[in-house]
Design a protein around this motif. Structure first.
Motif, PDB file in Angstrom:
ATOM      1  N   ARG A   1     -41.134  29.641 -51.194  1.00  0.00           N
ATOM      2  CA  ARG A   1     -40.411  28.506 -50.416  1.00  0.00           C
ATOM      3  C   ARG A   1     -40.695  28.634 -48.796  1.00  0.00           C
ATOM      4  O   ARG A   1     -40.816  27.679 -48.223  1.00  0.00           O
ATOM      5  CB  ARG A   1     -38.911  28.619 -50.563  1.00  0.00           C
TER       6      ARG A   1
ATOM      7  N   SER B   1     -32.900  31.223 -51.849  1.00  0.00           N
ATOM      8  CA  SER B   1     -34.139  31.419 -51.646  1.00  0.00           C
ATOM      9  C   SER B   1     -34.749  30.609 -50.601  1.00  0.00           C
ATOM     10  O   SER B   1     -35.283  30.927 -49.808  1.00  0.00           O
ATOM     11  CB  SER B   1     -35.137  31.641 -52.854  1.00  0.00           C
TER      12      SER B   1
ATOM     13  N   ALA C   1     -35.914  31.845 -47.215  1.00  0.00           N
ATOM     14  CA  ALA C   1     -37.347  31.492 -46.816  1.00  0.00           C
ATOM     15  C   ALA C   1     -37.284  30.820 -45.229  1.00  0.00           C
ATOM     16  O   ALA C   1     -38.054  31.199 -44.536  1.00  0.00           O
ATOM     17  CB  ALA C   1     -37.899  30.570 -47.802  1.00  0.00           C
TER      18      ALA C   1
ATOM     19  N   ARG D   1     -30.179  30.508 -57.349  1.00  0.00           N
ATOM     20  CA  ARG D   1     -31.403  30.893 -56.889  1.00  0.00           C
ATOM     21  C   ARG D   1     -32.206  29.990 -55.957  1.00  0.00           C
ATOM     22  O   ARG D   1     -32.872  30.691 -54.732  1.00  0.00           O
ATOM     23  CB  ARG D   1     -32.479  31.003 -58.094  1.00  0.00           C
TER      24      ARG D   1
ATOM     25  N   ARG E   1     -45.225  37.013 -48.376  1.00  0.00           N
ATOM     26  CA  ARG E   1     -44.281  38.135 -49.100  1.00  0.00           C
ATOM     27  C   ARG E   1     -44.720  39.589 -48.422  1.00  0.00           C
ATOM     28  O   ARG E   1     -43.651  40.078 -48.144  1.00  0.00           O
ATOM     29  CB  ARG E   1     -44.685  37.982 -50.470  1.00  0.00           C
TER      30      ARG E   1
ATOM     31  N   SER F   1     -37.819  36.627 -57.459  1.00  0.00           N
ATOM     32  CA  SER F   1     -38.226  37.233 -56.184  1.00  0.00           C
ATOM     33  C   SER F   1     -39.131  36.644 -55.441  1.00  0.00           C
ATOM     34  O   SER F   1     -39.092  36.267 -54.205  1.00  0.00           O
ATOM     35  CB  SER F   1     -38.679  38.617 -56.512  1.00  0.00           C
TER      36      SER F   1
ATOM     37  N   GLY G   1     -39.511  33.253 -55.364  1.00  0.00           N
ATOM     38  CA  GLY G   1     -38.876  32.176 -54.925  1.00  0.00           C
ATOM     39  C   GLY G   1     -38.922  32.080 -53.429  1.00  0.00           C
ATOM     40  O   GLY G   1     -38.954  31.132 -52.617  1.00  0.00           O
ATOM     41  N   VAL G   2     -38.524  33.226 -52.900  1.00  0.00           N
ATOM     42  CA  VAL G   2     -38.547  33.171 -51.351  1.00  0.00           C
ATOM     43  C   VAL G   2     -39.762  32.994 -50.720  1.00  0.00           C
ATOM     44  O   VAL G   2     -39.906  31.947 -50.136  1.00  0.00           O
ATOM     45  CB  VAL G   2     -37.835  34.487 -50.960  1.00  0.00           C
TER      46      VAL G   2
END
Ligand code: NCD
Length: 319
Positions: free
Chosen positions: A310, A77, A81, A73, A46, A304, A306-307
């Motif tokens: 993943r 994501s 990702a 979502r 992140r 947020s 989630g990206v």
């Protein structure tokens, strides 16, 4: 080992040993250490993504998105990702695919594999479909939600969101409210939260929580107020209208008045306890609009997170 050392200080770098399993089907296949490894790697990725310096860990991979159910979502994501880590992404529009001509799921996924796809992200209305796919084809399968069964990456992003909000999950009380019976999010969360040392209270219409009475370490409260009292965090769920059978289901108005999360009910939880919801929310039913948009809501943070979650899951599974 994955090579992220260039952009991360060696001492702080999370373990990047790949997971032993070829597929991510549910949380119960992971050890606690593997689960925490994913959260730690997500934090690292992140940060790198925010500096636009995410490592190209998936540069040799083609990720196929096969979503046989609606998604905003999760789909977006996974796409971000995969591309953030340098993968090529192919999105299979199921409604325009050969599935509509009667081709089986396995044959459709095999077709994707033959075009070079190495990782397939699968969402399917039938519980167990990703397990069937994992047995039938050679590509790696990531379960993006199967029927009422499991949604492992949602549980991972919820665990990250809660760990950052509460400092730790060890010894914390997490209350989950609503349509537990039809929620793949709740099931995967039960595994993740108990693995990380939290205790879970469930509350909701009896037909939707009763089946979980024998789940190890889970308490069922008859009244929402008892489940909320002193909770460290509250997670409410969307009523799964597409899956809920008619029997025992309250009307929306009844549901909102007995089980809907309001500011007043949130005051029963520990002061400052956060509110989570995997989305999409039915505001005014599961949660008030003001609460969903208010300072105790972590709903945006969940999206947020989630990206990077993943990103981490795809990196730890990659061939
Ligand atoms: C969940 C799902 O699809 O299971 N949504 C999501 O992935 N964020 C929850 C839901 O649809 O209610």
């Amino acid at each position: 080992m994955l090579d992220i050392a260039d952009s991360a200080p060696a001492a702080a770098a999370p373990s990047t040993d790949r997971w032993p399993d070829r597929h991510l089907l549910d949380i119960d296949q992971l050890s606690r250490a593997q689960l925490e490894q994913c959260l730690d790697l997500a934090v690292e990725l992140r940060e790198q993504r925010s500096r636009r310096s995410a490592p190209r860990l998936l540069a040799d991979e083609i990720v196929g998105l096969a979503f046989c159910e609606p998604s905003t979502r999760t789909r977006v994501s996974f796409q971000l990702a995969a591309t953030s880590l340098g993968a090529e992404v192919v999105d299979l529009p199921i409604e325009a695919s050969s599935v509509t001509k009667g081709e089986s799921l396995a044959d459709t996924l095999r077709t994707l594999e033959r075009t070079g796809v190495t990782i397939i992200v699968l969402r399917h209305p039938m519980s167990g479909a990703p397990y069937h796919a994992a047995r039938s084809i050679g590509a790696r399968i990531v379960n993006a939600g199967d029927g009422t069964h499991a949604h492992p990456t949602q549980a991972l992003l919820d665990a990250l969101t809660l760990r950052e909000a509460l400092g730790t999950l060890e010894g914390k009380v997490i209350t989950i409210v609503g349509d537990i019976a039809h929620s793949r999010v709740a099931r995967s969360n039960l595994h993740a939260l108990s693995m990380l040392g939290a205790s879970v209270r469930l509350a909701g219409p009896p037909a939707w929580v009763g089946p979980f009475a024998s789940w190890p370490g889970v308490q069922i409260a008859d009244r929402l107020e008892d489940a909320m009292a002193g909770a460290d965090a509250v997670m409410t769920l969307r009523i799964q209208f597409e899956r809920a059978a008619a029997g025992g289901v309250p009307t929306l108005r009844e549901y909102a008045s007995r089980w809907g999360i309001t500011e007043e009910r949130m005051r029963l939880a520990r002061p400052g306890a956060p509110l989570l919801h995997p989305g999409p929310t039915n505001e005014g039913v599961e949660v008030t609009a003001a609460l969903a948009a208010g300072p105790r809501s972590l709903i945006g943070t969940q999206v947020s997170n989630g990206v990077p979650i993943r990103m981490a899951a795809l990196a730890l599974l990659a061939p």
